[in-house]
Design a protein around this motif. Structure first.
Motif, PDB file in Angstrom:
ATOM      1  N   VAL A 119      31.992  43.260  51.670  1.00 21.52           N
ATOM      2  CA  VAL A 119      31.381  43.655  51.695  1.00 21.52           C
ATOM      3  C   VAL A 119      30.519  44.661  50.544  1.00 21.52           C
ATOM      4  N   ASP A 120      31.867  45.043  50.060  1.00 18.19           N
ATOM      5  CA  ASP A 120      31.225  45.446  48.177  1.00 18.19           C
ATOM      6  C   ASP A 120      32.079  44.822  47.258  1.00 18.19           C
ATOM      7  N   ASP A 121      31.612  44.229  46.736  1.00 12.27           N
ATOM      8  CA  ASP A 121      32.575  42.981  45.424  1.00 12.27           C
ATOM      9  C   ASP A 121      31.584  43.493  44.418  1.00 12.27           C
ATOM     10  N   SER A 122      30.952  44.875  43.600  1.00  9.46           N
ATOM     11  CA  SER A 122      29.741  44.888  42.640  1.00  9.46           C
ATOM     12  C   SER A 122      30.803  45.054  41.570  1.00  9.46           C
ATOM     13  N   GLN A 123      31.808  45.571  42.503  1.00 10.87           N
ATOM     14  CA  GLN A 123      32.943  46.043  40.733  1.00 10.87           C
ATOM     15  C   GLN A 123      34.300  44.641  40.595  1.00 10.87           C
ATOM     16  N   LEU A 124      33.303  43.701  41.371  1.00 10.52           N
ATOM     17  CA  LEU A 124      34.324  42.507  40.929  1.00 10.52           C
ATOM     18  C   LEU A 124      33.898  41.575  39.679  1.00 10.52           C
ATOM     19  N   PRO A 125      34.684  41.015  38.414  1.00  7.33           N
ATOM     20  CA  PRO A 125      34.383  40.546  37.584  1.00  7.33           C
ATOM     21  C   PRO A 125      34.564  38.850  38.097  1.00  7.33           C
ATOM     22  N   LYS A 126      32.727  38.458  38.277  1.00  9.19           N
ATOM     23  CA  LYS A 126      33.158  37.320  39.261  1.00  9.19           C
ATOM     24  C   LYS A 126      33.197  36.063  38.499  1.00  9.19           C
ATOM     25  N   ASP A 127      33.353  36.375  36.864  1.00 15.62           N
ATOM     26  CA  ASP A 127      33.244  35.171  36.370  1.00 15.62           C
ATOM     27  C   ASP A 127      35.229  35.048  36.692  1.00 15.62           C
ATOM     28  N   ARG A 128      35.802  35.171  36.496  1.00 17.20           N
ATOM     29  CA  ARG A 128      37.901  34.859  36.611  1.00 17.20           C
ATOM     30  C   ARG A 128      38.295  35.835  37.585  1.00 17.20           C
TER      31      ARG A 128
END
Lengths: 115, 112
Positions: A55-64
């Motif tokens: 529900v909150d992944d805004s701070q997750l660096p999704k490239d890696r």
């Protein structure tokens, strides 16, 4: 009652290699958090799950970075490929709806060293 | 964004009371004050929380000023095991969706 369990406690890998961390929250806790803690700093939220939904992944660096929480219990956080700057402690926490405060209960963390 | 200000470090003699201050001058009416601590190589541990009344539990006491712009965590009889980083956090009480912003905390050293 068992607390939040994390494994491994320590991990050393070379840069560009993949790595995964595992977390088992307190039984019955629907909310699960992954935090990153750099040396000398407080924990910073990476992702929050409500049951199996992120529900909150805004701070997750999704490239890696990626995470999953299948069946809404255990969770895995993965980094692929790891970079030198990913060296840190990765903390898992859980919270439930019991009581008033929704306090978060933390595991001991996984200390990652990328060489 | 951290909404609190804490001293970077403090010392306390063993057996004496440790008083850890926290400023939260922009606290909103629905925000509670939480305290956590983190002993070396462990995850953070919940200590206490409060809204406007003073609170006490088996670990500590929390004193919140009447205007709620600051608070003090009191460890009545500090032991060596209380050496840790103490985080003061403000956040709305209800709902797990509200993040804990830990900041850098106060590193408390209890001296024998």
């Amino acid at each position: 009652e068992a607390g939040v369990v994390q494994s491994p406690r320590y991990k050393i890998i070379e840069k560009k290699q993949p790595v995964a961390f595992w977390c088992n929250p307190i039984s019955g806790h629907n909310t699960l958090y992954w935090y990153l803690q750099n040396l000398g700093q407080g924990p910073e939220l990476l992702i929050r799950y409500e049951n199996e939904e992120a529900v909150d992944d805004s701070q997750l660096p999704k490239d890696r970075f990626s995470a999953e929480r299948l069946k809404g219990v255990d969770s895995t956080l993965k980094i692929q490929p790891a970079e030198l700057g990913d060296s840190a402690v990765y903390l898992c926490a859980s919270s439930g709806e019991s009581g008033e405060g929704y306090e978060q209960y933390f595991g001991p963390g996984t200390r990652l060293t990328v060489t | 964004d951290a909404k609190t200000t804490q001293p970077t470090s403090m010392d306390c003699a063993e057996g004496r009371a440790a008083n850890l201050p926290c400023n939260h001058s922009t606290i909103s009416g629905n925000e509670y004050v939480y305290w956590y601590r983190q002993i070396h190589s462990q995850g953070p541990q919940y200590i206490i929380h409060g809204l406007k009344n003073n609170e006490t539990n088996e670990m500590a006491s929390l004193i919140i000023t009447e205007d709620r712009k600051s608070s003090t965590l009191i460890l009545p009889h500090a032991t060596l095991r209380d050496t840790a980083v103490y985080y003061c956090i403000v956040r709305p009480h209800l709902g797990t969706g509200n993040q804990f912003y830990f900041g850098t905390g106060t590193s408390l050293t209890v001296i024998p």
